[in-house]
Design a protein around this motif. Structure first.
Motif, PDB file in Angstrom:
ATOM      1  N   ILE A 272       0.851  -1.188   0.000  1.00 33.69           N
ATOM      2  CA  ILE A 272       0.000   0.000   0.000  1.00 33.69           C
ATOM      3  C   ILE A 272       0.886   1.238   0.000  1.00 33.69           C
ATOM      4  CG2 ILE A 272      -0.167   0.154   2.532  1.00 33.69           C
ATOM      5  CD1 ILE A 272      -3.157   0.889   2.110  1.00 33.69           C
ATOM      6  N   ASN A 273       0.388   2.314  -0.622  1.00 32.14           N
ATOM      7  CA  ASN A 273       1.177   3.532  -0.797  1.00 32.14           C
ATOM      8  C   ASN A 273       0.373   4.736  -0.311  1.00 32.14           C
ATOM      9  OD1 ASN A 273       2.662   5.746  -1.785  1.00 32.14           O
ATOM     10  ND2 ASN A 273       3.379   4.574  -3.557  1.00 32.14           N
ATOM     11  N   SER A 274       0.743   5.282   0.848  1.00 37.59           N
ATOM     12  CA  SER A 274       0.007   6.417   1.406  1.00 37.59           C
ATOM     13  C   SER A 274       0.153   7.677   0.563  1.00 37.59           C
ATOM     14  CB  SER A 274       0.478   6.699   2.839  1.00 37.59           C
ATOM     15  OG  SER A 274       1.842   7.091   2.854  1.00 37.59           O
ATOM     16  N   GLU A 275       1.225   7.788  -0.215  1.00 35.23           N
ATOM     17  CA  GLU A 275       1.428   8.976  -1.046  1.00 35.23           C
ATOM     18  C   GLU A 275       0.450   9.018  -2.223  1.00 35.23           C
ATOM     19  OE1 GLU A 275       3.571  11.446  -0.119  1.00 35.23           O
ATOM     20  OE2 GLU A 275       3.734  10.162   1.644  1.00 35.23           O
ATOM     21  N   LEU A 276      -0.193   7.888  -2.514  1.00 37.16           N
ATOM     22  CA  LEU A 276      -1.135   7.836  -3.631  1.00 37.16           C
ATOM     23  C   LEU A 276      -2.572   7.717  -3.135  1.00 37.16           C
ATOM     24  CD1 LEU A 276       0.902   5.483  -5.995  1.00 37.16           C
ATOM     25  CD2 LEU A 276       0.488   7.925  -6.291  1.00 37.16           C
ATOM     26  N   MET A 277      -2.805   8.112  -1.903  1.00 35.78           N
ATOM     27  CA  MET A 277      -4.141   8.041  -1.325  1.00 35.78           C
ATOM     28  C   MET A 277      -4.586   9.439  -0.914  1.00 35.78           C
ATOM     29  SD  MET A 277      -3.551   4.671   1.065  1.00 35.78           S
ATOM     30  CE  MET A 277      -5.269   4.480   1.497  1.00 35.78           C
ATOM     31  N   GLY A 278      -5.914   9.615  -0.811  1.00 37.46           N
ATOM     32  CA  GLY A 278      -6.468  10.856  -0.302  1.00 37.46           C
ATOM     33  C   GLY A 278      -6.813  10.716   1.163  1.00 37.46           C
ATOM     34  N   CYS A 279      -7.724  11.572   1.620  1.00 36.48           N
ATOM     35  CA  CYS A 279      -8.056  11.591   3.040  1.00 36.48           C
ATOM     36  C   CYS A 279      -8.848  10.360   3.475  1.00 36.48           C
ATOM     37  CB  CYS A 279      -8.869  12.849   3.360  1.00 36.48           C
ATOM     38  SG  CYS A 279     -10.457  12.947   2.480  1.00 36.48           S
ATOM     39  N   TYR A 280      -9.619   9.764   2.540  1.00 39.73           N
ATOM     40  CA  TYR A 280     -10.476   8.652   2.920  1.00 39.73           C
ATOM     41  C   TYR A 280      -9.886   7.335   2.441  1.00 39.73           C
ATOM     42  CZ  TYR A 280     -14.522   5.676   3.585  1.00 39.73           C
ATOM     43  OH  TYR A 280     -15.359   4.665   3.997  1.00 39.73           O
ATOM     44  N   THR A 281      -9.813   6.355   3.330  1.00 33.89           N
ATOM     45  CA  THR A 281      -9.273   5.043   3.000  1.00 33.89           C
ATOM     46  C   THR A 281     -10.409   4.038   2.853  1.00 33.89           C
ATOM     47  OG1 THR A 281      -7.281   5.495   4.290  1.00 33.89           O
ATOM     48  CG2 THR A 281      -7.737   3.190   3.734  1.00 33.89           C
ATOM     49  N   PRO A 282     -10.591   3.442   1.684  1.00 33.06           N
ATOM     50  CA  PRO A 282     -11.612   2.394   1.547  1.00 33.06           C
ATOM     51  C   PRO A 282     -11.345   1.276   2.538  1.00 33.06           C
ATOM     52  CG  PRO A 282     -10.792   3.060  -0.598  1.00 33.06           C
ATOM     53  CD  PRO A 282      -9.894   3.692   0.426  1.00 33.06           C
ATOM     54  N   GLN A 283     -12.367   0.550   2.894  1.00 34.17           N
ATOM     55  CA  GLN A 283     -12.232  -0.475   3.922  1.00 34.17           C
ATOM     56  C   GLN A 283     -11.166  -1.503   3.564  1.00 34.17           C
ATOM     57  OE1 GLN A 283     -15.831  -1.965   5.665  1.00 34.17           O
ATOM     58  NE2 GLN A 283     -15.010  -4.018   5.863  1.00 34.17           N
ATOM     59  N   ILE A 284     -10.274  -1.757   4.510  1.00 29.22           N
ATOM     60  CA  ILE A 284      -9.256  -2.786   4.355  1.00 29.22           C
ATOM     61  C   ILE A 284      -9.736  -4.010   5.123  1.00 29.22           C
ATOM     62  CG2 ILE A 284      -6.874  -3.427   4.836  1.00 29.22           C
ATOM     63  CD1 ILE A 284      -6.154  -0.452   4.582  1.00 29.22           C
ATOM     64  N   PRO A 285      -9.973  -5.128   4.454  1.00 30.12           N
ATOM     65  CA  PRO A 285     -10.562  -6.296   5.130  1.00 30.12           C
ATOM     66  C   PRO A 285      -9.708  -6.797   6.282  1.00 30.12           C
ATOM     67  CG  PRO A 285     -10.591  -6.559   2.738  1.00 30.12           C
ATOM     68  CD  PRO A 285      -9.736  -5.372   3.032  1.00 30.12           C
ATOM     69  N   GLY A 286     -10.375  -7.290   7.311  1.00 29.50           N
ATOM     70  CA  GLY A 286      -9.676  -7.898   8.434  1.00 29.50           C
ATOM     71  C   GLY A 286      -9.443  -9.384   8.181  1.00 29.50           C
ATOM     72  N   TYR A 287      -8.991 -10.096   9.220  1.00 28.23           N
ATOM     73  CA  TYR A 287      -8.757 -11.527   9.085  1.00 28.23           C
ATOM     74  C   TYR A 287     -10.079 -12.247   8.834  1.00 28.23           C
ATOM     75  CZ  TYR A 287      -3.971 -10.988  10.759  1.00 28.23           C
ATOM     76  OH  TYR A 287      -2.644 -10.631  10.875  1.00 28.23           O
ATOM     77  N   GLY A 288     -10.093 -13.122   7.860  1.00 22.47           N
ATOM     78  CA  GLY A 288     -11.301 -13.853   7.533  1.00 22.47           C
ATOM     79  C   GLY A 288     -11.550 -15.006   8.480  1.00 22.47           C
ATOM     80  N   VAL A 289     -12.804 -15.142   8.892  1.00 18.77           N
ATOM     81  CA  VAL A 289     -13.224 -16.278   9.702  1.00 18.77           C
ATOM     82  C   VAL A 289     -13.987 -17.221   8.789  1.00 18.77           C
ATOM     83  CG1 VAL A 289     -14.571 -17.040  11.688  1.00 18.77           C
ATOM     84  CG2 VAL A 289     -13.338 -14.853  11.772  1.00 18.77           C
ATOM     85  N   LEU A 290     -13.479 -18.426   8.602  1.00 24.64           N
ATOM     86  CA  LEU A 290     -14.050 -19.378   7.653  1.00 24.64           C
ATOM     87  C   LEU A 290     -14.792 -20.483   8.380  1.00 24.64           C
ATOM     88  CD1 LEU A 290     -11.029 -19.780   5.196  1.00 24.64           C
ATOM     89  CD2 LEU A 290     -12.888 -18.118   5.095  1.00 24.64           C
ATOM     90  N   SER A 291     -15.842 -20.968   7.735  1.00 23.84           N
ATOM     91  CA  SER A 291     -16.563 -22.142   8.202  1.00 23.84           C
ATOM     92  C   SER A 291     -16.776 -23.059   7.017  1.00 23.84           C
ATOM     93  CB  SER A 291     -17.921 -21.738   8.811  1.00 23.84           C
ATOM     94  OG  SER A 291     -18.662 -22.878   9.189  1.00 23.84           O
ATOM     95  N   ASP A 292     -16.140 -24.241   7.048  1.00 26.91           N
ATOM     96  CA  ASP A 292     -16.190 -25.174   5.917  1.00 26.91           C
ATOM     97  C   ASP A 292     -15.737 -24.501   4.625  1.00 26.91           C
ATOM     98  OD1 ASP A 292     -17.149 -27.233   7.535  1.00 26.91           O
ATOM     99  OD2 ASP A 292     -19.232 -26.606   7.252  1.00 26.91           O
TER     100      ASP A 292
END
Length: 417
Positions: A293-313
């Motif tokens: 990821i590159n903070s110099e190429l981003m604006g003030c708002y950051t789209p959601q960055i997914p967290g750790y996935g919880v899987l079931s089957d």
């Protein structure tokens, strides 16, 4: 091209807000944007530009087109899209600009009621010095507010998010490009089966090394990058596709796939895990990638960055949130931002969101579509139910909305109080 909207009679429309929260929740809410960015109207209007699709690179550079909310795949869903409306009550300059910001894009373009997002302006527009074109070329009424315009048949109104780096700093000299490339940092290991939803044909490619990949993505203006040596190549984008989730690389069935050398395809004897993820850049395998990821190429708002996935089957059922270090996200930390100056607007009619009034239930809202001639019979069928001020007091938009809503009407207008 962007999505086409459906238009309706030039009156107020009653629509439900079904799935609005779900549509916004994936990429964050307007409230989250305000918390990070301040005023919702701090976008700059660069002008009306002719021949948007024929401007050399217009259709390629603005290839991301938000769409109606799709609960099965919100990767391009328009946050705020009202699925119960006969017309797209969200198409206004402010709504389009907000959506592009929500997906991490710098520019928003409105052409003939199509909203498209991009990271770069066509060279043809830069050559004009961003001077305004004749306003008559952008005279198509917005489907979300007929008092505003949303481009023309071939011309586009273009807005910029001023919290990105200054355009003069983003002229791709070797020195500036070196700064941008050096700003990429390891974000984490992600299962990103759906990649980045850019729709940009240039954003997925094959090059000789990850170093060239980073230079390519920096040149396009994209803050997110991943690479794979096993056939899927390199990719860049500004937001995660739906279904993406972070993984613990040490718990993968084949540990080390998230720090594979990017030359493994040329040298298949190299083992997984042979790349130092802390110094990188490294590549991944299958759907598992180390993402930078590159903070110099981003604006003030950051789209959601997914967290750790919880899987079931094997099915993703939920996420475990992860705090992202402030140093990894925007706005830019080293290069100057554009700021609100010159052609930029902090407020103004061009970005006003249409007024709405509630009906008798919380699920129904009427959107102001515009002001029309005083002869109500030219707007409404004279056989439709007419409400006079004597039937309700005080005579307000809200009381009129409630009365017409309870009588089963989806449109209403007010004349002489």
């Amino acid at each position: 091209m962007g999505w086409r909207v459906r238009t309706a009679p030039a009156v107020l429309a009653a629509v439900g807000l079904v799935s609005l929260v779900n549509a916004q929740a994936y990429y964050g809410t307007v409230a989250a944007e305000l918390a990070q960015c301040g005023s919702p109207e701090n976008f700059g209007y660069l002008g009306c530009f002719n021949n948007f699709l024929a401007a050399g690179q217009g259709s390629t550079l603005f290839s991301f087109s938000p769409q109606a909310y799709d609960p099965n795949n919100p990767s391009r869903s328009f946050p705020g899209w009202d699925p119960g409306s006969d017309y797209n009550s969200t198409v206004t300059p402010l709504s389009c600009a907000r959506v592009c910001r929500g997906f991490g894009y710098r520019y928003a373009a409105l052409r003939d009621n199509n909203c498209n997002c991009g990271m770069q302006l066509p060279v043809a527009y830069l050559a004009t010095g961003l001077s305004l074109q004749p306003s008559a070329d952008c005279n198509v009424q917005c489907a979300g507010d007929s008092s505003q315009t949303c481009g023309g048949g071939s011309a586009a109104q273009i807005y910029v998010d001023p919290t990105f780096i200054d355009a003069s700093s983003f002229s791709l000299t070797a020195a500036v490009l070196d700064i941008l490339v050096s700003a990429y940092r390891y974000l984490g290991c992600f299962d990103a089966a759906n990649g980045f939803p850019t729709q940009d044909p240039r954003a997925k490619f094959v090059v000789a090394s990850m170093t060239l990949c980073l230079r390519t993505c920096a040149g396009f203006g994209y803050p997110l990058v991943y690479g794979s040596p096993t056939g899927s190549g390199f990719a860049c984008g500004s937001a995660f596709g739906s279904g993406s989730y972070r993984v613990h690389p040490e718990l993968l069935a084949t540990p080390g796939v998230c720090n594979t050398t990017c030359t493994a395809e040329a040298n298949p004897q190299l083992p997984n895990g042979d790349c130092d993820i802390t110094t990188g850049p490294c590549c991944g395998q299958g759907n598992n990638y180390p993402i930078y990821i590159n903070s110099e190429l981003m604006g003030c708002y950051t789209p959601q960055i997914p967290g750790y996935g919880v899987l079931s089957d094997g099915v993703l059922v939920s996420y475990e949130c992860v705090d992202i270090p402030a140093s990894l996200i925007g706005p830019p930390h080293s290069l100057p931002t554009l700021g609100l100056q010159n052609l930029l607007l902090s407020t103004g009619a061009a970005l006003i969101h249409p007024v709405s009034v509630p009906g008798s239930t919380a699920a129904k809202t009427y959107y102001v579509y515009g002001c029309y001639g005083s002869d109500i019979n030219t707007v409404f069928n004279t056989d439709l139910f007419t409400v006079t001020a004597e039937l309700f007091k005080p005579a307000t938009l809200e009381t009129c909305a409630i009365q017409c809503d309870e009588s089963g009407y989806s449109f209403f207008g007010v004349v002489n109080g």
